[in-house]
Motif scaffolding. Structure first.
Motif, mmCIF file in Angstrom:
data_model
loop_
_atom_site.group_PDB
_atom_site.id
_atom_site.type_symbol
_atom_site.label_atom_id
_atom_site.label_comp_id
_atom_site.label_asym_id
_atom_site.label_seq_id
_atom_site.Cartn_x
_atom_site.Cartn_y
_atom_site.Cartn_z
ATOM 1 N N UNK A 134 0.820 -1.216 0.000
ATOM 2 C CA UNK A 134 0.000 0.000 0.000
ATOM 3 C C UNK A 134 0.856 1.269 0.000
ATOM 4 N N UNK A 135 2.036 1.209 0.575
ATOM 5 C CA UNK A 135 2.936 2.372 0.487
ATOM 6 C C UNK A 135 3.382 2.585 -0.959
ATOM 7 N N UNK A 136 3.704 1.482 -1.641
ATOM 8 C CA UNK A 136 4.135 1.616 -3.038
ATOM 9 C C UNK A 136 2.992 2.154 -3.900
ATOM 10 N N UNK A 137 1.771 1.732 -3.584
ATOM 11 C CA UNK A 137 0.617 2.223 -4.361
ATOM 12 C C UNK A 137 0.212 3.641 -3.953
ATOM 13 N N UNK A 138 0.956 4.248 -3.035
ATOM 14 C CA UNK A 138 0.694 5.654 -2.665
ATOM 15 C C UNK A 138 -0.538 5.821 -1.796
ATOM 16 N N UNK A 139 -0.853 4.808 -0.956
ATOM 17 C CA UNK A 139 -1.991 4.980 -0.042
ATOM 18 C C UNK A 139 -1.564 4.594 1.378
ATOM 19 N N UNK A 140 -0.720 5.425 1.970
ATOM 20 C CA UNK A 140 -0.139 5.093 3.279
ATOM 21 C C UNK A 140 -1.157 4.996 4.407
ATOM 22 N N UNK A 141 -2.370 5.509 4.193
ATOM 23 C CA UNK A 141 -3.390 5.418 5.256
ATOM 24 C C UNK A 141 -4.029 4.031 5.316
#
Ligand code: PLP
Length: 456
Positions: A134-141
């Motif tokens: 999810x960090x790689x996909x740009x959704x850290x929440x």
């Protein structure tokens, strides 16, 4: 050979036993038992007592004890190369072969397997991979994980949090904040007795939907579940549960981890529980049945969809910062290869299905009408007998009046049969090795009936 008294003294003085009442052990109130050998479905202690192990250790010795094929593979590997690491592209013939064998057996959409040592560390790996993804996909929440009450996923900090059993949280400051629990899919224990099985599934789905709405789907990364709840009471899901849950997860872009530490490699009579229930997981946790416990080894099987993002992540950030010294340990891998070969050669998945169904049916025929037996349930080579104080009034023995531990002790005392008084509820669990014969299944059922009659 050391004298038993000497061993027992050393045991009390030095050995910190897991999942044990430490004070009772120190007071000498727990029986010390030194196991010496095993063959087929039996183990034997140092005094020569033979026991039929109807729980396969901790539902892990799936091919049975004393298999020379696996022992020899381990010895050959230890002699040729006891250890080399698997970092930055290193491997051994055993670890590469085992990865291929695992993927050949896994659902088609799975892509790679990461090897660890225990079910707990494999689930820790899963959560780290999901956060990375999810960090790689740009959704850290999007980081929270939903587990179920009564799920069991290990004893680490994160995995002990995922585990939905109070004993594993109490006084350990768990669960961690990122973990939430939803309802256990236990139809027998439903609060509303007027619910049909499909109403109950709809209720589980509505509860999950409400939790997701409350937290916000953009904060929830994954849902973890065992195809059949294991340590929390051996509970197969009601019909249609997994497809209904999976539909909710897909709608909200929430990943699914199938924790197949118990069900992987044949226990339900299919290679994976995911096959059995039509689940399409993004990650599958494997451990126990991977080596039948001849050596410690576990794995996280990763889907194509996740794998692509992990690769992208390393292009952006460098090598993945996650590794254990003993990942893909050659001795564990050699045990795994020999174990999976043996499962095929002896048709043990099929045997788990057919003899397991026989065990479940025979148990139902013997004890289904007993006034203190509330439910008998199972799937393949796993079975549970749930005891109740009053069947009609649905009064459960849950607290200090539990009878399961006494019944399991009686089975051992009267008939040398090992069953497990499950830590949750008042449930006797059976998960024998897959090589169980029908005659051995009859022995298990007769011992259970005799013990239930003696205690109740
Ligand atoms: N997941 C499930 C479903 C399990 O049953 C277990 C152990 O019983 C684990 C994870 C943890 O595995 P381990 O005890 O090897 O860490």
């Amino acid at each position: 050979m050391l004298h038993n008294d000497q061993l027992e003294q050393w045991d009390r003085e030095n050995f910190f036993h897991p999942s044990t009442h430490l004070a009772e052990f120190a007071r000498g109130n727990l029986q010390q038992r030194v196991i010496k050998t095993g063959y087929g479905c039996h183990i034997e202690d140092r005094d020569g007592n033979k026991m039929l192990d109807a729980f396969a250790g901790l539902y892990c010795v799936n091919v049975g004890y004393g298999r020379p094929e696996i022992a020899e593979a381990i010895a050959e590997q230890a002699t040729e190369l006891a250890y080399y690491h698997s970092y930055v592209g290193h491997g051994t013939e055993a670890s590469i072969t085992l990865a291929k064998m695992v993927l050949d057996r896994a659902p088609d959409h799975m892509s790679k397997v990461y090897f660890g040592l225990s079910g707990s560390d494999a689930n820790e790996t899963n959560i780290k991979l999901i956060w990375y993804y999810n960090n790689i996909l740009g959704r850290p929440e999007k980081k929270k994980i939903i587990s179920r009450w009564r799920g069991y996923h290990g004893s680490g900090l994160m995995t002990g949090s995922l585990t939905g059993l109070e004993l594993f949280h109490k006084k350990f400051d768990l669960p961690l904040a990122q973990v939430m629990h939803t309802v256990a899919p236990d139809y027998f224990r439903r609060d509303d007795l007027s619910q049909s099985e499909s109403d109950f599934v709809a209720y589980c789905v509505a509860e999950l939907e409400a939790q997701i709405a409350h937290e916000g789907a953009d904060t929830i990364a994954a849902f973890i579940g065992e195809p059949v709840l294991g340590t929390g009471g051996i509970v197969p899901p009601p019909a249609g549960y997994w497809p209904a849950i999976q539909a909710v997860l897909e709608k909200h872009d929430i990943l699914l981890i199938a924790d197949e530490v118990v069900t992987g490699f044949g226990r339900l009579g299919t290679m994976f529980g995911s096959d059995h229930y039509g689940m399409r997981p993004d990650l599958i946790t494997i451990a126990k049945g991977l080596t039948s416990a001849y050596a410690p080894l576990s794995g996280s099987i990763v889907s194509d969809k996740m794998w692509k993002v992990l690769e992208q992540g390393t292009d952006e950030n460098g090598p993945i910062g996650h590794g254990w010294t003993y990942s893909a340990h050659p001795i564990g891998a050699a045990a795994g290869v020999a174990n999976l070969q043996l499962i095929d050669t002896l048709n043990l998945v099929e045997n788990a299905g057919s003899v397991g169904t026989y065990l479940n049916d025979t148990m139902r025929a013997a004890l289904g009408d007993h006034p203190n037996v509330g439910d008998i349930r199972g799937e393949g080579m796993i079975c549970a007998v749930e005891l109740v104080a009053d069947k009609d009034m649905r009064i459960f023995f849950d607290g200090s009046d539990k009878v399961g531990p006494q019944i399991a002790a009686k089975m051992l005392e009267q008939d040398n049969v090992i069953a497990r008084a499950m830590p949750q509820g008042d449930i006797i669990g059976f998960a024998p090795p897959f090589c169980l014969t029908r005659a051995e299944a009859d022995t298990v059922v007769a011992a259970t009936s005799r013990a239930v009659t003696a205690v109740l």
